[in-house]
Design a protein around this motif. Structure first.
Motif, PDB file in Angstrom:
ATOM      1  N   GLU A 272       0.835  -1.207   0.000  1.00  0.00           N
ATOM      2  CA  GLU A 272       0.000   0.000   0.000  1.00  0.00           C
ATOM      3  C   GLU A 272       0.866   1.251   0.000  1.00  0.00           C
ATOM      4  O   GLU A 272       0.567   2.227  -0.701  1.00  0.00           O
ATOM      5  N   CYS A 273       1.950   1.240   0.776  1.00  0.00           N
ATOM      6  CA  CYS A 273       2.869   2.386   0.775  1.00  0.00           C
ATOM      7  C   CYS A 273       3.471   2.594  -0.610  1.00  0.00           C
ATOM      8  O   CYS A 273       3.567   3.730  -1.102  1.00  0.00           O
ATOM      9  N   ALA A 274       3.870   1.491  -1.255  1.00  0.00           N
ATOM     10  CA  ALA A 274       4.490   1.589  -2.581  1.00  0.00           C
ATOM     11  C   ALA A 274       3.491   2.126  -3.607  1.00  0.00           C
ATOM     12  O   ALA A 274       3.840   2.985  -4.442  1.00  0.00           O
ATOM     13  N   ASN A 275       2.263   1.649  -3.564  1.00  0.00           N
ATOM     14  CA  ASN A 275       1.234   2.127  -4.502  1.00  0.00           C
ATOM     15  C   ASN A 275       0.927   3.598  -4.274  1.00  0.00           C
ATOM     16  O   ASN A 275       0.722   4.358  -5.231  1.00  0.00           O
ATOM     17  N   TRP A 276       0.884   3.992  -3.007  1.00  0.00           N
ATOM     18  CA  TRP A 276       0.614   5.394  -2.672  1.00  0.00           C
ATOM     19  C   TRP A 276       1.734   6.288  -3.198  1.00  0.00           C
ATOM     20  O   TRP A 276       1.474   7.336  -3.800  1.00  0.00           O
ATOM     21  N   ARG A 277       2.977   5.881  -3.027  1.00  0.00           N
ATOM     22  CA  ARG A 277       4.105   6.674  -3.522  1.00  0.00           C
ATOM     23  C   ARG A 277       4.062   6.783  -5.047  1.00  0.00           C
ATOM     24  O   ARG A 277       4.312   7.857  -5.602  1.00  0.00           O
TER      25      ARG A 277
ATOM     26  N   ARG B 277      -5.640   9.925   5.403  1.00  0.00           N
ATOM     27  CA  ARG B 277      -4.907   8.773   4.894  1.00  0.00           C
ATOM     28  C   ARG B 277      -3.547   9.182   4.309  1.00  0.00           C
ATOM     29  O   ARG B 277      -2.561   8.453   4.436  1.00  0.00           O
ATOM     30  N   ASN B 278      -3.485  10.343   3.666  1.00  0.00           N
ATOM     31  CA  ASN B 278      -2.211  10.816   3.122  1.00  0.00           C
ATOM     32  C   ASN B 278      -1.170  10.962   4.220  1.00  0.00           C
ATOM     33  O   ASN B 278      -0.010  10.586   4.049  1.00  0.00           O
ATOM     34  N   ALA B 279      -1.575  11.523   5.351  1.00  0.00           N
ATOM     35  CA  ALA B 279      -0.641  11.702   6.464  1.00  0.00           C
ATOM     36  C   ALA B 279      -0.229  10.355   7.045  1.00  0.00           C
ATOM     37  O   ALA B 279       0.941  10.151   7.391  1.00  0.00           O
ATOM     38  N   ILE B 280      -1.181   9.433   7.177  1.00  0.00           N
ATOM     39  CA  ILE B 280      -0.858   8.105   7.711  1.00  0.00           C
ATOM     40  C   ILE B 280       0.172   7.415   6.837  1.00  0.00           C
ATOM     41  O   ILE B 280       1.186   6.881   7.322  1.00  0.00           O
ATOM     42  N   LEU B 281      -0.055   7.417   5.528  1.00  0.00           N
ATOM     43  CA  LEU B 281       0.855   6.723   4.613  1.00  0.00           C
ATOM     44  C   LEU B 281       2.208   7.428   4.518  1.00  0.00           C
ATOM     45  O   LEU B 281       3.248   6.771   4.396  1.00  0.00           O
ATOM     46  N   ALA B 282       2.202   8.755   4.587  1.00  0.00           N
ATOM     47  CA  ALA B 282       3.473   9.487   4.588  1.00  0.00           C
ATOM     48  C   ALA B 282       4.288   9.129   5.824  1.00  0.00           C
ATOM     49  O   ALA B 282       5.502   8.885   5.738  1.00  0.00           O
ATOM     50  N   LEU B 283       3.639   9.092   6.975  1.00  0.00           N
ATOM     51  CA  LEU B 283       4.346   8.771   8.213  1.00  0.00           C
ATOM     52  C   LEU B 283       4.796   7.310   8.246  1.00  0.00           C
ATOM     53  O   LEU B 283       5.843   6.987   8.805  1.00  0.00           O
TER      54      LEU B 283
END
Length: 270
Positions: free
Chosen positions: A159-164, A239-245
């Protein structure tokens, strides 16, 4: 099923995950739902042990009888055996009572006799919020354990990779430092110019700086990001903040909800 009614600020909402973990330790098959607002609801996707969230954006400054009755109808359909009501307000206990949830556990407060039928005393003798919330998950009279389970948020690597990839933040071997300059009230905020100076210095050293926060931090983030290769990730979606952190190597934050998010994710934080 058990319903948890937590505090709805981001940091306090994260803290209440201790209650979920405590209940699951004692009854691994328990179905645990959490009442939430749309703002903090994304946190539930990353909280182990939560079956689902019940989203209800109830008005804060008025009774909103119609909205509470509508929520009560939704809760009644879930057939909860118990509700753990963390806030001491009578409004927090209203919908569970209207829903007829048989056991409604909470501390004495705001004349809630009747709304809460499993009343607990001694809240003010408990030093921390985690003590007050978690004690409600124990049988009445049971002593607190030596340590409570820690809040935890789990985000998968895919999920982190897809978000990036979606945001154009592909890894490039730079250390990622996330800045969270927002906070509730000026007394909890580091001066804005300090974040700007820190961002410039870290960017000059070759680190990648991302700024996270809500819409109210947009202007500050734009000012910080105006001075170097810095990404503004502020906005209404938590969600953006969660995934960034979750992706970051380090977080620098005020005393705010996002500091609690970073800690629950296991991200090093200052």
């Amino acid at each position: 099923p058990i319903l948890i009614i937590p505090y709805m600020w981001i940091g306090d909402f994260v803290r209440c995950h201790t209650v979920v973990k405590l209940l699951k330790q004692r009854s691994p098959t328990a179905a645990i739902d959490v009442l939430t607002t749309s703002t903090v609801a994304p946190l539930l996707d990353y909280m182990p042990g939560v079956r689902k969230g019940i989203v209800a954006d109830l008005p804060r400054r008025r009774l909103a009888w119609k909205e509470h009755r509508a929520l009560a109808q939704r809760l009644r359909a879930e057939n909860y055996a118990q509700a753990l009501v963390m806030p001491r307000t009578w409004k927090a206990a209203l919908a569970p009572a209207l829903a007829g949830i048989p056991r409604r556990t909470g501390f004495v407060g705001e004349a809630r006799f009747g709304l809460i039928n499993d009343l607990r005393y001694g809240e003010r003798r408990l030093p921390r919020m985690v003590d007050r919330c978690a004690m409600l998950a124990l049988p009445q009279g049971e002593a607190a354990p030596a340590a409570w389970p820690l809040p935890e948020l789990k985000v998968s690597a895919p999920e982190c990779a897809n978000w990036r990839r979606r945001l154009g933040l592909a890894p490039d071997h730079r250390t990622v430092v996330v800045l969270a300059p927002g906070a509730v009230g000026p007394s909890k905020r580091w001066p804005a110019e300090s974040y700007t100076e820190l961002a410039r210095r870290l960017a000059a050293e070759g680190h990648w700086i991302w700024v996270v926060g809500g819409p109210s931090e947009k202007e500050l983030a734009a000012d910080i990001a105006n001075h170097a290769d810095i990404r503004d990730l502020t906005g209404p979606d938590l969600r953006n903040a969660i995934l960034a952190l979750a992706t970051a190597d380090l977080a620098v934050s005020n005393d705010s909800g996002l500091l609690h998010v970073a800690a629950a994710l296991g991200t090093a934080a200052i």
